[in-house]
Design a protein around this motif. Structure first.
Motif, PDB file in Angstrom:
ATOM      1  N   SER A   6       0.816  -1.218   0.000  1.00 17.64           N
ATOM      2  CA  SER A   6       0.000   0.000   0.000  1.00 17.64           C
ATOM      3  C   SER A   6       0.846   1.263   0.000  1.00 17.64           C
ATOM      4  CB  SER A   6      -0.923   0.001   1.218  1.00 17.64           C
ATOM      5  OG  SER A   6      -1.799  -1.111   1.194  1.00 17.64           O
ATOM      6  N   LEU A   7       1.969   1.254   0.708  1.00 14.77           N
ATOM      7  CA  LEU A   7       2.828   2.437   0.777  1.00 14.77           C
ATOM      8  C   LEU A   7       3.426   2.765  -0.591  1.00 14.77           C
ATOM      9  CD1 LEU A   7       4.157   4.632   2.440  1.00 14.77           C
ATOM     10  CD2 LEU A   7       6.005   3.014   2.990  1.00 14.77           C
ATOM     11  N   VAL A   8       3.943   1.731  -1.253  1.00 20.75           N
ATOM     12  CA  VAL A   8       4.509   1.932  -2.592  1.00 20.75           C
ATOM     13  C   VAL A   8       3.423   2.355  -3.571  1.00 20.75           C
ATOM     14  CG1 VAL A   8       5.623   0.779  -4.535  1.00 20.75           C
ATOM     15  CG2 VAL A   8       6.396   0.329  -2.196  1.00 20.75           C
ATOM     16  N   ALA A   9       2.272   1.716  -3.475  1.00 18.48           N
ATOM     17  CA  ALA A   9       1.169   2.020  -4.385  1.00 18.48           C
ATOM     18  C   ALA A   9       0.694   3.452  -4.221  1.00 18.48           C
ATOM     19  CB  ALA A   9       0.020   1.050  -4.165  1.00 18.48           C
ATOM     20  N   ALA A  10       0.641   3.953  -2.988  1.00 19.60           N
ATOM     21  CA  ALA A  10       0.174   5.312  -2.732  1.00 19.60           C
ATOM     22  C   ALA A  10       1.094   6.359  -3.341  1.00 19.60           C
ATOM     23  CB  ALA A  10       0.027   5.527  -1.233  1.00 19.60           C
ATOM     24  N   GLN A  11       2.344   6.005  -3.539  1.00 21.10           N
ATOM     25  CA  GLN A  11       3.314   6.948  -4.094  1.00 21.10           C
ATOM     26  C   GLN A  11       3.305   6.981  -5.625  1.00 21.10           C
ATOM     27  OE1 GLN A  11       6.985   5.602  -2.356  1.00 21.10           O
ATOM     28  NE2 GLN A  11       6.568   6.538  -0.352  1.00 21.10           N
ATOM     29  N   LYS A  12       2.585   6.065  -6.227  1.00 16.03           N
ATOM     30  CA  LYS A  12       2.508   6.014  -7.686  1.00 16.03           C
ATOM     31  C   LYS A  12       1.166   6.567  -8.160  1.00 16.03           C
ATOM     32  CE  LYS A  12       5.584   2.024  -8.279  1.00 16.03           C
ATOM     33  NZ  LYS A  12       6.624   2.753  -9.054  1.00 16.03           N
ATOM     34  N   ALA A  13       1.166   7.127  -9.343  1.00 14.94           N
ATOM     35  CA  ALA A  13      -0.067   7.657  -9.925  1.00 14.94           C
ATOM     36  C   ALA A  13      -0.967   6.518 -10.397  1.00 14.94           C
ATOM     37  CB  ALA A  13       0.269   8.577 -11.089  1.00 14.94           C
ATOM     38  N   GLY A  14      -2.245   6.818 -10.590  1.00 17.78           N
ATOM     39  CA  GLY A  14      -3.147   5.846 -11.181  1.00 17.78           C
ATOM     40  C   GLY A  14      -2.845   5.653 -12.658  1.00 17.78           C
ATOM     41  N   CYS A  15      -3.414   4.631 -13.251  1.00 21.92           N
ATOM     42  CA  CYS A  15      -3.107   4.293 -14.648  1.00 21.92           C
ATOM     43  C   CYS A  15      -3.906   5.114 -15.653  1.00 21.92           C
ATOM     44  CB  CYS A  15      -3.382   2.810 -14.883  1.00 21.92           C
ATOM     45  SG  CYS A  15      -2.341   1.693 -13.907  1.00 21.92           S
ATOM     46  N   ILE A  16      -4.879   5.886 -15.185  1.00 21.59           N
ATOM     47  CA  ILE A  16      -5.778   6.579 -16.098  1.00 21.59           C
ATOM     48  C   ILE A  16      -5.047   7.498 -17.073  1.00 21.59           C
ATOM     49  CG2 ILE A  16      -6.196   8.367 -14.342  1.00 21.59           C
ATOM     50  CD1 ILE A  16      -9.000   8.704 -15.561  1.00 21.59           C
ATOM     51  N   GLY A  17      -4.030   8.217 -16.585  1.00 26.54           N
ATOM     52  CA  GLY A  17      -3.326   9.168 -17.442  1.00 26.54           C
ATOM     53  C   GLY A  17      -2.538   8.509 -18.554  1.00 26.54           C
ATOM     54  N   ASP A  18      -1.628   7.621 -18.190  1.00 26.46           N
ATOM     55  CA  ASP A  18      -0.778   6.973 -19.199  1.00 26.46           C
ATOM     56  C   ASP A  18      -1.569   6.036 -20.102  1.00 26.46           C
ATOM     57  OD1 ASP A  18       1.441   8.288 -18.303  1.00 26.46           O
ATOM     58  OD2 ASP A  18       2.127   6.671 -16.997  1.00 26.46           O
ATOM     59  N   PHE A  19      -2.554   5.334 -19.527  1.00 25.13           N
ATOM     60  CA  PHE A  19      -3.369   4.427 -20.327  1.00 25.13           C
ATOM     61  C   PHE A  19      -4.178   5.217 -21.354  1.00 25.13           C
ATOM     62  CE2 PHE A  19      -6.535   0.619 -20.019  1.00 25.13           C
ATOM     63  CZ  PHE A  19      -6.121   0.204 -21.274  1.00 25.13           C
ATOM     64  N   SER A  20      -4.765   6.345 -20.951  1.00 27.81           N
ATOM     65  CA  SER A  20      -5.547   7.174 -21.873  1.00 27.81           C
ATOM     66  C   SER A  20      -4.665   7.750 -22.967  1.00 27.81           C
ATOM     67  CB  SER A  20      -6.238   8.311 -21.105  1.00 27.81           C
ATOM     68  OG  SER A  20      -7.146   7.808 -20.145  1.00 27.81           O
ATOM     69  N   LYS A  21      -3.463   8.197 -22.592  1.00 25.90           N
ATOM     70  CA  LYS A  21      -2.538   8.752 -23.582  1.00 25.90           C
ATOM     71  C   LYS A  21      -2.154   7.697 -24.609  1.00 25.90           C
ATOM     72  CE  LYS A  21       1.913  11.118 -23.963  1.00 25.90           C
ATOM     73  NZ  LYS A  21       3.089  11.644 -23.208  1.00 25.90           N
ATOM     74  N   PHE A  22      -1.860   6.484 -24.141  1.00 23.98           N
ATOM     75  CA  PHE A  22      -1.519   5.386 -25.051  1.00 23.98           C
ATOM     76  C   PHE A  22      -2.700   5.070 -25.962  1.00 23.98           C
ATOM     77  CE2 PHE A  22      -1.660   0.878 -26.095  1.00 23.98           C
ATOM     78  CZ  PHE A  22      -0.412   0.669 -26.655  1.00 23.98           C
ATOM     79  N   ALA A  23      -3.914   5.003 -25.382  1.00 25.00           N
ATOM     80  CA  ALA A  23      -5.108   4.651 -26.150  1.00 25.00           C
ATOM     81  C   ALA A  23      -5.382   5.684 -27.232  1.00 25.00           C
ATOM     82  CB  ALA A  23      -6.311   4.518 -25.228  1.00 25.00           C
ATOM     83  N   ASN A  24      -5.303   6.963 -26.876  1.00 22.66           N
ATOM     84  CA  ASN A  24      -5.567   8.006 -27.863  1.00 22.66           C
ATOM     85  C   ASN A  24      -4.550   7.973 -28.994  1.00 22.66           C
ATOM     86  OD1 ASN A  24      -7.904   9.232 -26.833  1.00 22.66           O
ATOM     87  ND2 ASN A  24      -6.721  10.404 -25.342  1.00 22.66           N
ATOM     88  N   GLY A  25      -3.269   7.781 -28.660  1.00 24.29           N
ATOM     89  CA  GLY A  25      -2.240   7.727 -29.695  1.00 24.29           C
ATOM     90  C   GLY A  25      -2.431   6.553 -30.629  1.00 24.29           C
ATOM     91  N   TYR A  26      -2.771   5.378 -30.069  1.00 18.24           N
ATOM     92  CA  TYR A  26      -2.920   4.172 -30.890  1.00 18.24           C
ATOM     93  C   TYR A  26      -4.176   4.261 -31.760  1.00 18.24           C
ATOM     94  CZ  TYR A  26      -2.900  -0.779 -32.115  1.00 18.24           C
ATOM     95  OH  TYR A  26      -2.874  -1.964 -32.802  1.00 18.24           O
ATOM     96  N   LEU A  27      -5.290   4.696 -31.173  1.00 14.65           N
ATOM     97  CA  LEU A  27      -6.536   4.787 -31.933  1.00 14.65           C
ATOM     98  C   LEU A  27      -6.467   5.899 -32.977  1.00 14.65           C
ATOM     99  CD1 LEU A  27      -9.144   4.221 -29.065  1.00 14.65           C
ATOM    100  CD2 LEU A  27      -8.371   2.586 -30.789  1.00 14.65           C
ATOM    101  N   ASP A  28      -5.707   6.954 -32.689  1.00 13.61           N
ATOM    102  CA  ASP A  28      -5.528   8.017 -33.682  1.00 13.61           C
ATOM    103  C   ASP A  28      -4.887   7.466 -34.956  1.00 13.61           C
ATOM    104  OD1 ASP A  28      -6.654   9.888 -32.067  1.00 13.61           O
ATOM    105  OD2 ASP A  28      -4.790  10.897 -31.523  1.00 13.61           O
ATOM    106  N   LEU A  29      -3.922   6.586 -34.799  1.00 12.86           N
ATOM    107  CA  LEU A  29      -3.268   5.980 -35.965  1.00 12.86           C
ATOM    108  C   LEU A  29      -4.271   5.170 -36.781  1.00 12.86           C
ATOM    109  CD1 LEU A  29       0.116   4.726 -34.427  1.00 12.86           C
ATOM    110  CD2 LEU A  29      -0.224   6.675 -35.969  1.00 12.86           C
ATOM    111  N   ILE A  30      -5.159   4.456 -36.098  1.00 11.11           N
ATOM    112  CA  ILE A  30      -6.114   3.595 -36.798  1.00 11.11           C
ATOM    113  C   ILE A  30      -7.106   4.420 -37.600  1.00 11.11           C
ATOM    114  CG2 ILE A  30      -7.985   1.926 -36.484  1.00 11.11           C
ATOM    115  CD1 ILE A  30      -6.476   0.781 -34.126  1.00 11.11           C
ATOM    116  N   PHE A  31      -7.755   5.421 -36.955  1.00 12.22           N
ATOM    117  CA  PHE A  31      -8.774   6.156 -37.715  1.00 12.22           C
ATOM    118  C   PHE A  31      -8.137   7.096 -38.747  1.00 12.22           C
ATOM    119  CE2 PHE A  31      -8.667   9.317 -34.112  1.00 12.22           C
ATOM    120  CZ  PHE A  31      -8.447  10.478 -34.852  1.00 12.22           C
TER     121      PHE A  31
END
Length: 224
Positions: A157-182
């Protein structure tokens, strides 16, 4: 000797068929990859591909190949216009089909964060753990919402609390990948539009050639 117009028409006809091959290959390879075991390299990509209309992409590619085959008689019959008209309407159909696929992917990018949140909640702990390891994050919004999966990245829990959630990097990856497709889909629509113009110009050219031929026949008959 083929005219410049016919050479341009043939070139874009081949590019049109190549686009169909790329669409078919991408759809089939993606479906095959999705059936494999998830890894750090493919876990995020596979989740996004699962939301893409891959089966519709295969169907679209088949229509593209059929359209290309219909253009072949027009190439070997220099005065024919019927096959060209059929090809023109089918190219328009393929363009609308491809545009629809591209728009469906584009619309999904407008709601990336909400859709990824729902997607995250539907995944197994293994998939969530792989995503945490890939993006070096814990939980989706944060380490407690939803709760993180304990793994080598989020050891406690201590290590986890010091890290950001996945929403930011996951969304950035998703937008970049889907942008290439469309973007690729819209590029194919551009090729379709140019091919339609080429078909229209070839039909017009053959109409004029036919008209001149009739005039020559009348002149020749009158002189005789």
């Amino acid at each position: 000797m083929p005219t410049k117009l016919m050479m341009i028409f043939v070139a874009f006809d081949i590019i049109f068929a190549a686009c169909g091959g790329l669409l078919m290959g991408f759809s089939l390879v993606s479906e095959q990859t999705m059936r494999g075991d998830p890894t750090l390299d493919n876990v995020a990509r596979n989740l996004l591909l699962d939301q893409c209309p891959l089966t519709a992409g295969v169907v679209n590619a088949i229509f593209i190949f059929v359209t290309f085959l219909l253009s072949l008689p027009a190439l070997f019959l220099p005065t024919n216009r019927g096959w060209l008209r059929a090809q023109g309407w089918l190219v328009v159909f393929c363009a609308v089909f491809t545009l629809g696929l591209g728009l469906s992917v584009w619309v999904s990018t407008l709601q990336t964060r909400r859709q990824l949140g729902v997607m995250w909640g539907q995944q197994t702990p293994l998939i969530q753990s792989l995503l945490q390891q890939k993006f070096n994050c814990c939980g989706y919004h944060n380490s407690t919402s939803p709760p993180f999966i304990q793994d080598t990245t989020c050891t406690n829990s201590l290590v986890a609390a010091q890290k950001a959630g996945c929403i930011g990097d996951f969304s950035k990856f998703a937008n970049g990948y889907l942008d290439l497709i469309f973007t690729a889909a819209f590029g194919m629509v551009g090729v379709d539009a140019i091919l339609v113009l080429c078909v229209a110009m070839v039909i017009q050219y053959r109409n004029e050639q036919e008209r001149y031929r009739h005039i020559d026949e009348k002149v020749g008959t009158g002189a005789f």
